[in-house]
Design an enzyme around this catalytic site. Structure first.
Site, PDB file in Angstrom:
ATOM      1  N   ARG A 220     -24.629  -8.026  36.275  1.00  0.00           N
ATOM      2  CA  ARG A 220     -24.621  -7.154  37.465  1.00  0.00           C
ATOM      3  C   ARG A 220     -24.944  -5.735  37.027  1.00  0.00           C
ATOM      4  NH1 ARG A 220     -20.689  -4.081  40.397  1.00  0.00           N
ATOM      5  NH2 ARG A 220     -20.917  -4.261  42.660  1.00  0.00           N
TER       6      ARG A 220
ATOM      7  N   SER B 136     -21.080 -13.227  48.964  1.00  0.00           N
ATOM      8  CA  SER B 136     -19.828 -12.515  49.248  1.00  0.00           C
ATOM      9  C   SER B 136     -19.602 -12.500  50.743  1.00  0.00           C
ATOM     10  CB  SER B 136     -19.904 -11.063  48.756  1.00  0.00           C
ATOM     11  OG  SER B 136     -20.011 -11.035  47.365  1.00  0.00           O
TER      12      SER B 136
ATOM     13  N   LYS C 126     -15.481  -1.023  42.299  1.00  0.00           N
ATOM     14  CA  LYS C 126     -16.551  -1.000  43.308  1.00  0.00           C
ATOM     15  C   LYS C 126     -16.100  -0.037  44.404  1.00  0.00           C
ATOM     16  CE  LYS C 126     -18.641  -4.274  46.623  1.00  0.00           C
ATOM     17  NZ  LYS C 126     -20.051  -4.037  46.776  1.00  0.00           N
TER      18      LYS C 126
HETATM   19  N1  TZP Z   1     -16.821  -7.028  44.650  1.00  0.00           N
HETATM   20  C1  TZP Z   1     -15.662  -6.953  45.320  1.00  0.00           C
HETATM   21  S1  TZP Z   1     -14.466  -6.167  44.403  1.00  0.00           S
HETATM   22  C2  TZP Z   1     -15.533  -5.951  43.099  1.00  0.00           C
HETATM   23  C3  TZP Z   1     -16.771  -6.482  43.410  1.00  0.00           C
HETATM   24  C4  TZP Z   1     -17.958  -6.467  42.560  1.00  0.00           C
HETATM   25  C5  TZP Z   1     -15.148  -5.257  41.843  1.00  0.00           C
HETATM   26  C6  TZP Z   1     -14.302  -6.104  40.962  1.00  0.00           C
HETATM   27  O1  TZP Z   1     -13.974  -5.406  39.786  1.00  0.00           O
HETATM   28  P1  TZP Z   1     -12.526  -5.454  39.141  1.00  0.00           P
HETATM   29  O2  TZP Z   1     -12.602  -4.427  38.034  1.00  0.00           O
HETATM   30  O3  TZP Z   1     -12.314  -6.834  38.606  1.00  0.00           O
HETATM   31  O4  TZP Z   1     -11.549  -5.077  40.201  1.00  0.00           O
END
Ligand code: TZP
Ligand code: MG
Length: 231
Positions: free
Chosen positions: A58, A126, A155
Site C-alpha cells: 500500500r 472496504s 489513516k
Molecule cells: N483502513 C482503515 S483503518 C486503516 C486503513 C488502511 C489503517 C490501519 O492502520 P493501523 O496502524 O493498523 O491502525
C-alpha cells in the site's frame, strides 16, 4: 440468465469460494511513511518471517513503475512463504507483479469494473455500511475490509471506530464473505477481533512501528491462533 453466462457465473462462484478460503490470519499492510528507512520489502520480509498469511503493498504516492519493482520482490517473498500478495488500489501493478489480489475502497474504481479486469484475482473491498457489503458481494468481491474497528492514527480519514460488533453485522449483510477487520488492531485487542468472528486481522502500525517486526508479527499470530473462533 443465458445458459452460457450461467455456466460461467457458476465457475466464478467456485473460483471465488476457493479464493475466499485463503483469507485468514494476520494480514500485514506495508507503509513506508511511518518509520523512515523501513521499506515495503523490509516490512514484507519481516512479516512473512513472523507468520503473516497475507501482505498488502500500500503506497499512495509511488509511481506504478516504482511499485512494480517493489511488488516483484514481494511477490517472490510471499510465494516462498506460502502467503498471499495483495496490491492496494493499483490494477496495473497487481497485473504486472502477478499479485494474488487487489484491495480497493469505496473511492476507487467500481468493484464490478475491477472484477472484470481481474477475473482470476482475489478482490477485497472496504465497506462501511451493510448496503456497501451487499453491493460488494454482487460486484464480485472475495472478502470485505471492515473498520476502523478501533481508533487509529495511521489513516487520517478512517473515521470513527465502529467496534467489534460491526464484524457480525457486515458478515450477515455480505452473505458470508470473509471479513478482514482493520484499524487500531494490536496485541492488546486482537483477541477481541478474533473472538468477534473476523477471518483475518489487518494491521499496519502494530507491525511497522514495532521495535522488532518479526517478533511483533509472531505475537499477533500466536494470540490470533489461541483466540480465533472455529468455522
Ligand atoms: N483502513 C482503515 S483503518 C486503516 C486503513 C488502511 C489503517 C490501519 O492502520 P493501523 O496502524 O493498523 O491502525
Ligand atoms: Mg483505495
Amino acid at each position: 440468465m443465458h445458459p452460457i453466462a450461467a455456466q460461467y457465473s457458476g465457475l466464478y462462484g467456485v473460483l471465488g469460494r476457493q479464493r475466499s478460503a485463503m483469507i485468514k490470519g494476520i494480514y500485514v499492510i506495508t507503509d513506508e511513511e511511518l518509520i523512515p528507512g523501513r521499506t515495503h520489502v523490509d516490512i514484507a520480509e519481516a512479516a512473512l518471517t513472523g507468520g503473516a498469511s497475507a501482505i498488502q503493498l500500500r503506497d499512495k504516492h509511488a509511481s506504478n513503475e516504482q511499485l512494480i519493482r517493489i511488488g516483484l520482490e514481494i511477490r517472490k517473498l510471499a510465494s516462498a512463504a506460502g502467503a498471499l500478495f495483495i496490491v492496494n488500489d493499483r490494477v496495473e501493478v497487481a497485473l504486472a507483479c502477478s499479485a494474488d489480489g487487489l484491495h480497493i475502497g469505496q473511492g476507487d474504481r467500481p468493484a464490478s469494473e475491477v472484477r472484470a479486469l481481474l477475473p482470476d484475482k482475489i478482490l477485497g473491498v472496504s465497506v462501511a455500511a451493510p448496503e456497501e457489503a451487499a453491493t460488494a458481494r454482487t460486484d464480485g468481491a472475495d472478502y470485505l475490509g471492515v473498520g476502523p474497528i478501533f481508533a487509529t492514527s495511521t489513516k487520517a480519514d478512517a473515521g470513527e471506530p465502529v467496534g467489534t460488533g460491526r464484524i457480525a453485522v457486515m458478515r450477515a449483510a455480505s452473505g458470508g464473505l470473509p471479513i478482514v477487520a482493520i484499524g487500531g488492531i494490536n496485541e492488546s485487542n486482537i483477541a477481541q477481533v478474533a473472538k468477534a468472528g473476523a477471518d483475518a486481522a489487518a494491521v499496519i502500525s502494530a507491525v511497522v512501528c514495532a521495535d522488532d517486526m518479526v517478533e511483533a508479527t509472531r505475537g499477533l499470530v500466536r494470540i490470533w491462533e489461541e483466540s480465533e473462533t472455529p468455522g
